[in-house]
Structure formats: structure tokens, C-alpha cells
Design a protein around this motif. Structure first.
Motif, mmCIF file in Angstrom:
data_model
loop_
_atom_site.group_PDB
_atom_site.id
_atom_site.type_symbol
_atom_site.label_atom_id
_atom_site.label_comp_id
_atom_site.label_asym_id
_atom_site.label_seq_id
_atom_site.Cartn_x
_atom_site.Cartn_y
_atom_site.Cartn_z
ATOM 1 N N UNK A 44 55.480 62.060 10.439
ATOM 2 C CA UNK A 44 56.843 62.004 9.918
ATOM 3 C C UNK A 44 57.811 62.940 10.624
ATOM 4 N N UNK A 45 57.305 63.984 11.255
ATOM 5 C CA UNK A 45 58.187 64.912 11.980
ATOM 6 C C UNK A 45 58.919 64.209 13.118
ATOM 7 N N UNK A 46 58.336 63.131 13.639
ATOM 8 C CA UNK A 46 58.947 62.423 14.770
ATOM 9 C C UNK A 46 60.175 61.617 14.355
ATOM 10 N N UNK A 71 64.063 61.676 26.710
ATOM 11 C CA UNK A 71 64.169 62.334 28.011
ATOM 12 C C UNK A 71 64.713 63.751 27.830
ATOM 13 N N UNK A 72 64.083 64.719 28.467
ATOM 14 C CA UNK A 72 64.469 66.138 28.398
ATOM 15 C C UNK A 72 64.258 66.765 27.021
ATOM 16 N N UNK A 73 63.507 66.092 26.149
ATOM 17 C CA UNK A 73 63.214 66.668 24.830
ATOM 18 C C UNK A 73 61.873 67.386 24.864
ATOM 19 N N UNK A 74 61.606 68.174 23.838
ATOM 20 C CA UNK A 74 60.331 68.890 23.786
ATOM 21 C C UNK A 74 59.165 67.943 23.535
ATOM 22 N N UNK A 75 59.453 66.716 23.031
ATOM 23 C CA UNK A 75 58.372 65.751 22.819
ATOM 24 C C UNK A 75 57.696 65.402 24.136
ATOM 25 N N UNK A 76 58.481 65.273 25.192
ATOM 26 C CA UNK A 76 57.912 64.966 26.513
ATOM 27 C C UNK A 76 56.930 66.066 26.926
ATOM 28 N N UNK A 77 57.278 67.298 26.681
ATOM 29 C CA UNK A 77 56.409 68.415 27.052
ATOM 30 C C UNK A 77 55.130 68.447 26.227
#
Length: 375
Positions: A194-196, A63-69
Motif C-alpha cells: 500500500x505504500x506504493x 523516473x528519478x524517484x527513490x523507487x527506482x533505487x
């Protein structure tokens, strides 16, 4: 001592040949740093219409991370943030399916799970239940699913469980902890980026990685072992030892643990896990203990069954300064012990793999209780 000799003879007995299971595997996988950004392109051919959304089930730690975007939301797509603090439940699956059917006029084009084993198992289960009637609890077991699942994609953000490649989705039900194990369960697509894996807390990284290590030890020492499962299990074990005992870079560690998880999951596709997993299911069902740490809590006391594996496990714990919780079962009642034992004894294929067809001669309620009491 005589009992253990008999047990070794049981385990070494040859199994009857055939008929062999025609297991499905994940048909498509992409691996590489930054490969998450190909998700939109991968999903596009599978979008049925503007009214058939893609549902993203995402660990709420993002939540609120750049992954969501970076999630490719189009049309009526929906992101559902879900806590992975507890094991996935059949009731949770049923509620998600009910909400999706109520909120949309068409079935989803795809279900995408983004997270660890909990989110991946939820995604697989929801995809199955969207096309199958009743409660997901009715499908806990082997080959009970009859209808094809909705197209589903798995994107692990932590490595070890093998949920991204397995044909099961493990759920806590009203009466048991057991997977929906079927030919329709495996993901249609997996993205291994792997970056995740950046930023995973050390204890969680260790416990989840040990899930992979432990199920490889169990598979490689089991009666179901064959050349197929052995080839994957040995490679996964080798990678785990590099990650947890070697001196490698963080980048290499992420890559290798992601592939250890993949190979470890493949190793049990044609095999099974064993004693630690069977007993950890009892812990999870009664106490809600997370799967990875549950396996560790049990495995530390299984020198009798896996002496080399336990020695290596202790070496890994010492190297990474991991302190397992103590006294988990200290204040349990007889009834609670009996509940854990009943759940554990219900995992028949696991016990058979671990100890042979006559496993019940060696594993009694008293034996299990004596191990649980040490935790």
C-alpha cells in the motif's frame, strides 16, 4: 417497458450446469506496507543464470524517484521505463519482445511489471509472448495461448483495475481491443504494498477505483453470477463504498482500495463484466480513451441497466468533486460511430453476462449510438 420485462426473464433463466472451468489463480502473494523490499529475495530462486536477466517494466512516472533505487538490479538486469499515458498495444508488446530477444543470449529469468493496469498488462503479455511465436495480436481472445509464460511478477502502484489478479491482459490491436485471456496469463507472484499508492493524482485515483466499482456492479448484476464471484464481488463493492463514501484515514483508504481491487479482480475470474466495459472498449479503440475514465464516461448513462449502481456512482462523484469531460463524441462521423459500435458488439461474453444469451434482441447499433452520443 415490455422489452425490459422480457430482458429480466432472460437474465433470471437458469444456466446449464457444468462443465466448470478450472481457472488458475495467482499462486503467491505478499501484502503489507514496505513489502516491495522483499522483491530481491523473492526473485533470487527464479534466476536461471547471470545471462538470464530480470526485466523490470516500470511506469515512467517513477523516473528519478527513490523507487527506482530500490529495484534489486543484478547482473544483466534491465529497467525499462514505459509511459502509461496510452493504452497498451499489441505492437508495443511485439517490439518489447523483439528487443529483449535481440539484446540477450538467454530468455529472461523473470518479467516484473511495476505500475498500474497498463504496466501490469504489458508485463503479462511480454511474459507470454517470449515463449509463444508470432504477434501478440494473434492471441487476443480466449484460450489461444499454448506455451507457459516466462515467470512474471506484478507490483501495482495504483489500485482498481484488478490486473494484478486477472487471467487477461487487455491490449489494443490493429483490429480490436481485446485481452489475451488464458490460463498462462496470471502472475506467478504479486506484491501488494500500500505504500506504493502514495502520491497518485486524485482524478486518476478516482477513475481507476471506479473501474473496480463498476466491474463489481456489472458482475453482481450479470447472468454469469455464482456464489464464487458473488462472494468476492460483494466484498469488493463494500470496500469501494468505504473508500469513496466513508470517512477513513488515508492509510486505511490505501489498504482497503488495494484489497477491493484484488477482490474485484477475483470476482470476474468466474464471471464477467458488462455493458460499461463493452462500450468503453469502443471508446478506447477509436479515441484512445483510458480504461478507467472510459468506463466512467459510459456508466453515467446506464441507469436503464444498473440504476442502483449509477445512483451510487453519482454520489461518489459529488463527494469527491469529480467533473467528467463532456462532448467526447460530439464531432464524430458516422464511420467513427460505426467503428466504436462494431468493437463494442464484438465483446460477446460481456453482453451475454449483462443481458443473457439473447442480448442481441435488446442491443442494436442504434441503441449503442444513442448512448455514445450522450458522452
Amino acid at each position: 417497458m415490455e422489452e425490459m420485462k422480457d430482458l429480466e426473464l432472460e437474465k433470471s433463466a437458469k444456466k446449464t450446469k457444468g462443465p466448470y472451468r478450472n481457472f488458475p489463480m495467482v499462486p503467491r502473494v505478499v501484502f503489507g506496507q514496505g513489502s516491495f523490499d522483499q522483491l530481491g529475495e523473492i526473485l533470487l530462486p527464479h534466476r536461471n543464470s547471470n545471462d538470464a536477466p530480470v526485466i523490470y517494466l516500470v511506469d515512467d512516472v517513477f523516473k528519478n524517484s527513490d523507487l527506482i533505487d530500490r529495484i534489486p538490479v543484478l547482473f544483466q538486469d534491465r529497467i525499462v521505463l514505459i509511459s502509461a499515458d496510452k493504452e497498451p498495444k499489441t505492437g508495443q508488446v511485439d517490439d518489447l519482445v523483439s528487443t529483449i530477444k535481440e539484446d540477450f543470449t538467454e530468455l529472461p529469468s523473470a518479467i516484473v511489471g511495476i505500475g498500474g493496469g497498463t504496466l501490469l498488462d504489458l508485463a503479462k503479455a511480454v511474459a507470454i509472448m517470449l515463449n509463444n511465436e508470432g504477434s501478440s495480436a494473434n492471441y487476443q481472445g480466449w484460450d489461444l495461448v499454448h506455451n507457459q509464460a516466462v515467470y512474471h511478477v506484478g507490483i501495482p502502484t495504483i489500485s482498481g483495475t484488478g490486473a494484478e489478479v486477472s487471467r487477461t491482459t487487455v491490449l489494443l490491436g490493429p483490429e480490436k481491443k481485446l485481452g489475451i485471456n488464458s490460463d498462462f496469463t496470471p502472475f506467478d507472484q504479486v506484491i501488494l504494498d500500500p505504500d506504493l499508492l502514495h502520491g497518485v493524482p486524485k482524478d486518476q485515483w478516482f477513475y481507476t477505483g471506479m473501474d473496480c466499482f463498476i466491474h463489481c456492479v456489472e458482475s453482481l448484476n450479470g447472468t454469469y453470477l455464482n456464489a464464487f464471484s458473488q462472494s468476492y464481488g460483494e466484498k469488493a463493492l463494500e470496500l469501494c463504498e468505504e473508500v469513496f463514501l466513508g470517512d477513513i484515514s488515508d492509510s486505511d483508504s490505501r489498504d482497503k482500495l488495494m484489497m477491493a481491487s484484488w477482490h474485484g479482480g477475483m470476482s470476474i475470474a468466474y464471471s464477467q463484466v458488462g455493458v460499461a466495459h463493452a462500450m468503453s472498449y469502443g471508446l478506447s479503440y477509436l479515441l484512445g480513451t483510458r480504461h478507467g475514465i472510459g468506463n466512467c464516461l459510459v456508466f453515467q448513462h446506464l441507469e436503464e441497466f444498473y440504476p442502483e449502481g449509477v445512483a451510487k456512482f453519482n454520489e461518489m462523484m459529488e463527494k469527491h468533486d469529480i467533473q467528467l469531460p463532456k462532448g467526447i463524441c460530439a464531432n464524430l462521423t458516422d464511420e467513427q460511430f460505426n467503428t466504436m459500435i462494431k468493437v463494442s458488439l464484438g465483446m460477446v461474453p460481456l453482453w451475454e453476462n449483462a443481458l443473457g444469451k439473447n442480448w442481441a434482441k435488446y442491443i442494436t447499433p442504434e441503441k449503442l449510438r444513442s448512448i455514445y452520443e450522450k458522452i
